[in-house]
Motif scaffolding. Structure first.
Motif, PDB file in Angstrom:
ATOM      1  N   LYS A  29       2.547 -11.685  -6.713  1.00  0.00           N
ATOM      2  CA  LYS A  29       2.084 -10.216  -6.559  1.00  0.00           C
ATOM      3  C   LYS A  29       1.327 -10.535  -5.030  1.00  0.00           C
ATOM      4  N   LEU A  30       1.400  -9.557  -4.279  1.00  0.00           N
ATOM      5  CA  LEU A  30       0.778  -9.518  -2.993  1.00  0.00           C
ATOM      6  C   LEU A  30      -0.821  -9.154  -3.257  1.00  0.00           C
ATOM      7  N   ALA A  32      -4.336  -7.502  -1.620  1.00  0.00           N
ATOM      8  CA  ALA A  32      -4.614  -6.795  -0.237  1.00  0.00           C
ATOM      9  C   ALA A  32      -6.283  -6.833  -0.516  1.00  0.00           C
ATOM     10  N   GLY A  33      -6.783  -5.663  -0.763  1.00  0.00           N
ATOM     11  CA  GLY A  33      -8.076  -5.534  -1.118  1.00  0.00           C
ATOM     12  C   GLY A  33      -8.528  -5.577  -2.386  1.00  0.00           C
ATOM     13  N   GLY A  34      -7.653  -6.053  -3.360  1.00  0.00           N
ATOM     14  CA  GLY A  34      -7.783  -6.403  -4.847  1.00  0.00           C
ATOM     15  C   GLY A  34      -8.386  -5.127  -5.492  1.00  0.00           C
ATOM     16  N   GLN A  35      -8.738  -4.012  -4.999  1.00  0.00           N
ATOM     17  CA  GLN A  35      -9.509  -2.987  -5.750  1.00  0.00           C
ATOM     18  C   GLN A  35      -8.728  -2.518  -6.821  1.00  0.00           C
ATOM     19  N   SER A  36      -7.367  -2.510  -6.827  1.00  0.00           N
ATOM     20  CA  SER A  36      -6.759  -1.951  -8.007  1.00  0.00           C
ATOM     21  C   SER A  36      -5.860  -3.314  -8.671  1.00  0.00           C
ATOM     22  N   LEU A  37      -5.574  -4.178  -7.949  1.00  0.00           N
ATOM     23  CA  LEU A  37      -4.846  -5.259  -8.619  1.00  0.00           C
ATOM     24  C   LEU A  37      -5.853  -6.079  -9.454  1.00  0.00           C
ATOM     25  N   GLY A 102     -12.865   6.667  -3.576  1.00  0.00           N
ATOM     26  CA  GLY A 102     -13.907   5.702  -4.345  1.00  0.00           C
ATOM     27  C   GLY A 102     -15.242   5.853  -3.574  1.00  0.00           C
ATOM     28  N   ILE A 106     -15.602   0.139  -2.395  1.00  0.00           N
ATOM     29  CA  ILE A 106     -14.345   0.167  -2.437  1.00  0.00           C
ATOM     30  C   ILE A 106     -13.535   0.248  -1.150  1.00  0.00           C
ATOM     31  N   THR A 111      -7.260  -1.530   1.012  1.00  0.00           N
ATOM     32  CA  THR A 111      -6.580  -1.258   2.448  1.00  0.00           C
ATOM     33  C   THR A 111      -5.689  -0.097   2.368  1.00  0.00           C
ATOM     34  N   ALA A 117       1.210   1.314  -1.846  1.00  0.00           N
ATOM     35  CA  ALA A 117       1.834   0.386  -2.438  1.00  0.00           C
ATOM     36  C   ALA A 117       1.512   0.630  -3.870  1.00  0.00           C
ATOM     37  N   ALA A 123      -4.309   9.162  -6.032  1.00  0.00           N
ATOM     38  CA  ALA A 123      -4.966   8.573  -4.730  1.00  0.00           C
ATOM     39  C   ALA A 123      -4.712   9.752  -3.448  1.00  0.00           C
ATOM     40  N   GLU A 124      -5.686   9.378  -2.709  1.00  0.00           N
ATOM     41  CA  GLU A 124      -5.720  10.236  -1.424  1.00  0.00           C
ATOM     42  C   GLU A 124      -4.576  10.042  -0.595  1.00  0.00           C
ATOM     43  N   LEU A 167       4.865  -4.190   2.672  1.00  0.00           N
ATOM     44  CA  LEU A 167       4.730  -3.099   3.420  1.00  0.00           C
ATOM     45  C   LEU A 167       3.878  -3.444   4.868  1.00  0.00           C
ATOM     46  N   PHE A 193     -11.227   9.179  -8.922  1.00  0.00           N
ATOM     47  CA  PHE A 193     -10.047   9.524  -8.522  1.00  0.00           C
ATOM     48  C   PHE A 193     -10.148  11.039  -8.915  1.00  0.00           C
TER      49      PHE A 193
HETATM   50  C1  LIG Z   1     -13.883   2.279  -9.180  1.00  0.00           C
HETATM   51  C2  LIG Z   1     -12.933   2.376  -8.332  1.00  0.00           C
HETATM   52  C3  LIG Z   1     -12.668   3.729  -7.994  1.00  0.00           C
HETATM   53  C4  LIG Z   1     -11.500   4.005  -6.742  1.00  0.00           C
HETATM   54  N1  LIG Z   1     -11.442   5.432  -6.650  1.00  0.00           N
HETATM   55  C5  LIG Z   1     -10.423   5.644  -5.765  1.00  0.00           C
HETATM   56  C6  LIG Z   1     -10.219   6.986  -5.321  1.00  0.00           C
HETATM   57  O1  LIG Z   1     -10.850   7.926  -5.338  1.00  0.00           O
HETATM   58  N2  LIG Z   1      -9.078   7.359  -4.610  1.00  0.00           N
HETATM   59  C7  LIG Z   1      -8.274   6.205  -4.319  1.00  0.00           C
HETATM   60  O2  LIG Z   1      -7.169   6.665  -3.538  1.00  0.00           O
HETATM   61  N3  LIG Z   1      -8.308   4.835  -4.486  1.00  0.00           N
HETATM   62  C8  LIG Z   1      -9.310   4.609  -5.259  1.00  0.00           C
HETATM   63  N4  LIG Z   1      -9.637   3.379  -5.662  1.00  0.00           N
HETATM   64  C9  LIG Z   1      -8.427   2.304  -5.534  1.00  0.00           C
HETATM   65  C10 LIG Z   1      -8.833   1.709  -4.022  1.00  0.00           C
HETATM   66  O3  LIG Z   1      -8.411   2.748  -3.133  1.00  0.00           O
HETATM   67  C11 LIG Z   1      -7.807   0.601  -3.878  1.00  0.00           C
HETATM   68  O4  LIG Z   1      -8.177  -0.207  -2.645  1.00  0.00           O
HETATM   69  C12 LIG Z   1      -6.269   1.182  -3.523  1.00  0.00           C
HETATM   70  O5  LIG Z   1      -5.683   1.602  -4.466  1.00  0.00           O
HETATM   71  C13 LIG Z   1      -5.568  -0.321  -3.588  1.00  0.00           C
HETATM   72  O6  LIG Z   1      -5.681  -1.196  -2.364  1.00  0.00           O
HETATM   73  P1  LIG Z   1      -6.065  -2.722  -2.211  1.00  0.00           P
HETATM   74  O7  LIG Z   1      -6.027  -2.808  -0.825  1.00  0.00           O
HETATM   75  O8  LIG Z   1      -7.519  -2.997  -2.891  1.00  0.00           O
HETATM   76  O9  LIG Z   1      -4.809  -3.105  -2.736  1.00  0.00           O
HETATM   77  P2  LIG Z   1      -4.658  -4.192  -3.966  1.00  0.00           P
HETATM   78  O10 LIG Z   1      -5.357  -3.896  -5.186  1.00  0.00           O
HETATM   79  O11 LIG Z   1      -4.752  -5.564  -3.740  1.00  0.00           O
HETATM   80  O12 LIG Z   1      -3.029  -4.380  -4.529  1.00  0.00           O
HETATM   81  C14 LIG Z   1      -2.687  -3.059  -5.039  1.00  0.00           C
HETATM   82  C15 LIG Z   1      -1.176  -3.108  -5.062  1.00  0.00           C
HETATM   83  O13 LIG Z   1      -0.565  -3.048  -4.099  1.00  0.00           O
HETATM   84  C16 LIG Z   1       0.201  -4.379  -3.859  1.00  0.00           C
HETATM   85  N5  LIG Z   1       0.285  -4.469  -2.440  1.00  0.00           N
HETATM   86  C17 LIG Z   1      -0.946  -4.641  -1.558  1.00  0.00           C
HETATM   87  N6  LIG Z   1      -0.498  -4.503  -0.467  1.00  0.00           N
HETATM   88  C18 LIG Z   1       0.692  -4.623  -0.208  1.00  0.00           C
HETATM   89  C19 LIG Z   1       1.539  -4.521   0.688  1.00  0.00           C
HETATM   90  N7  LIG Z   1       1.183  -4.714   2.055  1.00  0.00           N
HETATM   91  N8  LIG Z   1       2.872  -4.417   0.706  1.00  0.00           N
HETATM   92  C20 LIG Z   1       3.342  -4.115  -0.478  1.00  0.00           C
HETATM   93  N9  LIG Z   1       2.665  -4.272  -1.744  1.00  0.00           N
HETATM   94  C21 LIG Z   1       1.177  -4.443  -1.659  1.00  0.00           C
HETATM   95  C22 LIG Z   1      -0.311  -5.086  -4.801  1.00  0.00           C
HETATM   96  O14 LIG Z   1       0.468  -6.363  -5.096  1.00  0.00           O
HETATM   97  C23 LIG Z   1      -0.604  -4.293  -6.023  1.00  0.00           C
HETATM   98  O15 LIG Z   1       0.286  -4.149  -6.727  1.00  0.00           O
HETATM   99  C24 LIG Z   1     -10.733   2.982  -6.643  1.00  0.00           C
HETATM  100  C25 LIG Z   1     -10.789   1.699  -6.847  1.00  0.00           C
HETATM  101  C26 LIG Z   1     -11.872   1.444  -7.939  1.00  0.00           C
HETATM  102  C27 LIG Z   1     -12.061   0.025  -8.485  1.00  0.00           C
END
Ligand SMILES: Cc1cc2nc3c(=O)[nH]c(=O)nc-3n(C[C@H](O)[C@H](O)[C@H](O)COP(=O)(O)OP(=O)(O)OC[C@H]3O[C@@H](n4cnc5c(N)ncnc54)[C@H](O)[C@@H]3O)c2cc1C
Length: 305
Positions: A29-30, A32-37, A102, A106, A111, A117, A123-124, A167, A193
């Motif tokens: 798994k990739l 990125a910011g880790g906020q969902s993964l 968020g 977050i 990212t 992804a 999500a927005e 991506l 969300f």
């Molecule tokens: C408490 C909380 C509240 C939140 N509220 C909201 C909200 O209101 N609105 C909203 O939109 N989001 C919200 N989020 C989610 C947040 O925006 C995440 O940052 C986002 O959904 C995922 O981005 P990330 O960079 O953290 O990705 P990650 O968590 O690192 O990855 C998410 C997924 O995408 C994949 N991935 C990551 N980068 C790539 C890439 N470049 N190419 C292919 N695959 C990739 C990963 O493998 C994983 O499966 C919230 C999160 C939390 C913890």
């Protein structure tokens, strides 16, 4: 809970990251910011053999203005987008959408590439990508491909990206000068969300006429839905209160929302109507009638409701 064991890699380039994905044959798994993964790992809902951390690939974080376009690297933090003067000037809808993601910590880590992804229907960014008629650039062992916004999302938390693809970039056409826009959503608490959200862009033609409109949902189905039949009402009938009400009613008919612990389908449908009207009214208030020579660029492959 803690995650199951995984191998960890921190490549320094996109090519290295793609080679690692290929090496694990779909089991990596990739990160990125880790906020969902990371929550998914902690709950053991995801148990990858390896994490490929993109955070050391500096070349994936940028915001660049091209002729008529803005290009954002996949690892661009949401917080950088929120404060980018280029985004505020060229893509004010994206700037507004970002403030609704968020909470500050977050957005500081999250990212744009990770959000797209992950494809959360509430999500927005997925909604904004479709409303703006954007594209994503994807790279993998078989080379590079460009996907229109409507070709990326396949269903709930599901995209058309292959397990060995990355991506790398998001390309968004600059919004027409003078366009009106609004991103309205309903959440139980600040930073949650959206239960339902609506992105609206309207381009005027003077005299209350509408040259083009975009209406896209968040949270009203398994993925964002473009409400083409509601947009057509505005393009045909203009931007009067009656046309806005008619478009909002049509929007509610076009969605097929789920019922879950947060809201019933009927409630989400009603929210779609209320928020469509609210978003349109605010977008129209901001419309610059004197300066709207362009229409929204077509976005091939979009799913229209
Ligand atoms: C408490 C909380 C509240 C939140 N509220 C909201 C909200 O209101 N609105 C909203 O939109 N989001 C919200 N989020 C989610 C947040 O925006 C995440 O940052 C986002 O959904 C995922 O981005 P990330 O960079 O953290 O990705 P990650 O968590 O690192 O990855 C998410 C997924 O995408 C994949 N991935 C990551 N980068 C790539 C890439 N470049 N190419 C292919 N695959 C990739 C990963 O493998 C994983 O499966 C919230 C999160 C939390 C913890």
């Amino acid at each position: 809970m803690k995650p199951a064991r995984f191998a960890y890699h921190a490549p320094a380039s996109v090519d290295e990251a793609i080679a690692l994905l290929a090496r694990y044959g779909g089991e990596a798994k990739l990160l990125a910011g880790g906020q969902s993964l990371v929550p998914l790992l902690n709950f053991r809902l995801s148990r990858p053999a390896a994490l490929v951390d993109l955070n050391r690939i500096a070349a994936l974080a940028y915001i660049r203005e091209d002729t008529g376009h803005v290009r954002l690297g996949a690892m661009t933090r949401q917080r950088a987008i929120e404060f980018s003067p280029v985004v505020r000037r060229r893509l004010p809808l994206l700037a507004e959408a970002t403030t609704l993601v968020g909470h500050l910590p977050i957005r500081t880590r999250g990212t744009i590439g990770g959000s797209l992804a992950h494809a959360d229907p509430a999500a927005e960014y997925p909604t904004a990508l479709i409303a703006l008629g954007g594209q994503v650039i994807v790279r993998g062992p078989r080379g590079e491909r460009t996907l229109a916004a409507g070709e990326l999302f396949q269903g709930y938390l599901t995209t058309t990206l292959a397990a060995d693809e990355l991506l790398v970039e998001v390309r968004l056409p600059a919004m027409p000068d003078g366009a009106g826009f609004a991103f309205e959503e309903f959440t139980r608490r600040h930073g949650d969300f959206a239960i339902v959200g609506i992105a609206a862009i309207v381009v005027g033609r003077g005299g209350g006429h509408c040259a083009s409109a975009r209406l896209v949902t968040a949270g009203a189905g398994p993925m964002p839905v473009r409400l083409r039949a509601a947009e057509e009402i505005l393009e045909r009938e203009g931007l009067s209160d009656a046309a806005v009400e008619a478009a909002a009613h049509r929007a509610a008919e076009l969605v097929d929302p789920p019922s879950d612990i947060h809201a019933s389908a009927a409630y989400r449908r009603n929210l779609t109507r209320v928020l469509t009207a609210r978003a349109l009214r605010r977008a129209i208030t901001h419309l610059d009638h004197l300066n709207t020579p362009n229409t929204l660029s077509p976005a091939p492959g979009e799913r229209a409701g």
